[in-house]
Design a protein around this motif. Sequence first.
Motif, PDB file in Angstrom:
ATOM      1  N   HIS A 128       2.694   8.743   5.074  1.00  0.00           N
ATOM      2  CA  HIS A 128       1.508   7.918   4.653  1.00  0.00           C
ATOM      3  C   HIS A 128       1.845   7.504   3.209  1.00  0.00           C
ATOM      4  CE1 HIS A 128      -2.468   6.131   4.856  1.00  0.00           C
ATOM      5  NE2 HIS A 128      -2.591   6.842   3.565  1.00  0.00           N
TER       6      HIS A 128
ATOM      7  N   HIS B  46      -0.487   4.723   9.563  1.00  0.00           N
ATOM      8  CA  HIS B  46      -1.162   3.726   8.820  1.00  0.00           C
ATOM      9  C   HIS B  46      -0.088   2.536   8.035  1.00  0.00           C
ATOM     10  CE1 HIS B  46      -4.578   1.465   7.033  1.00  0.00           C
ATOM     11  NE2 HIS B  46      -4.200   1.662   5.968  1.00  0.00           N
ATOM     12  N   TYR B  47       0.572   3.274   6.921  1.00  0.00           N
ATOM     13  CA  TYR B  47       1.475   2.575   6.253  1.00  0.00           C
ATOM     14  C   TYR B  47       2.571   3.181   5.558  1.00  0.00           C
ATOM     15  CZ  TYR B  47      -0.372   3.725   1.392  1.00  0.00           C
ATOM     16  OH  TYR B  47      -0.838   4.080   0.072  1.00  0.00           O
TER      17      TYR B  47
ATOM     18  N   ALA C  46      -0.173  -0.545  11.998  1.00  0.00           N
ATOM     19  CA  ALA C  46       0.307   0.071  10.581  1.00  0.00           C
ATOM     20  C   ALA C  46       1.665  -0.965  10.304  1.00  0.00           C
ATOM     21  CB  ALA C  46       1.312   1.362  10.896  1.00  0.00           C
TER      22      ALA C  46
ATOM     23  N   TYR D  19      -3.333  11.445  13.900  1.00  0.00           N
ATOM     24  CA  TYR D  19      -4.473  10.786  13.332  1.00  0.00           C
ATOM     25  C   TYR D  19      -5.526  11.925  12.745  1.00  0.00           C
ATOM     26  CZ  TYR D  19      -3.101   6.429  15.605  1.00  0.00           C
ATOM     27  OH  TYR D  19      -2.021   5.522  16.016  1.00  0.00           O
TER      28      TYR D  19
END
Length: 278
Positions: free
Chosen positions: A92, A121-122, A143, A245
Amino acid sequence: MTSMDLFFFFFIFLLFIYPEMMMKYRIMRRLRCIREIEKERKSRVIAMIHRQEALTFLGIPIYKFITIEDSEEILRAIRLTPEDMPIDLIIHTPGGLALASEQIALALKEHKAKTTVIIPHYAMSGGSLIALAADEIIMDKNAVMGPVDPQIGQYPAASILEAYYRKGEKVDDETLILVDISKKAIKQMEEFVYELLKDKYGEEKAKNIAKELTSGKWTHDYPLTVNKLKELGIEVNTNVPKKVYELLELYPQPMGAKPSVYYIPVPYNKKEREKNEK
């Protein structure tokens, strides 16, 4: 003990001791969560999660990105992993130093067992470069990854070349130096990405993907979604383990920062929806 002494004690506790205690507790929970993921996936789990954190003194926010220290720690973790044990790297990050990202990518590629990069997410820039080195990329369906075109200072290398070609030969020496560096940087990164991908995708496909990701056709923050990555020919799995998560939630934003997003933090099942509709 006077009331003033008591006040001073609580002041010291809240300013120095409590944040330190909470950080240690949070780290303990993170390690426990990582261990649970390892048991579930039978792998070595490494997490590189860059959040805006708060310093313990006065809560000053600092921004994190991929550093040489990160590459040192990840390479150490990989060395501690048996050759026949899979590695899951949870990323992340907004990116960071190219050298550090390349070191991590090479170490992942050289690991003999299966390597997986998980993106909840990214993973932009250097994070994307690391992901490309893995045998498998698992990312949330929403994502994103990003291009890996080189940046020279505050400018994209491709944009420096574009400006030079438009302006012509009559430029100062400093610009000529930047142009030379930009050409080398793009060529080097394209070759590096190609080397990461050729065993997995074959020479021709690897060349095409490397060209697309390093040419500067997009801005550096352009979001490469799951669908876009698949269009480019990059294989992506969207089955992110639920525990990942949970791990990400253990990296909260700094204390004292006012949230801009509010919601009831529980999943709604059918019964709950029916209750809300009444």
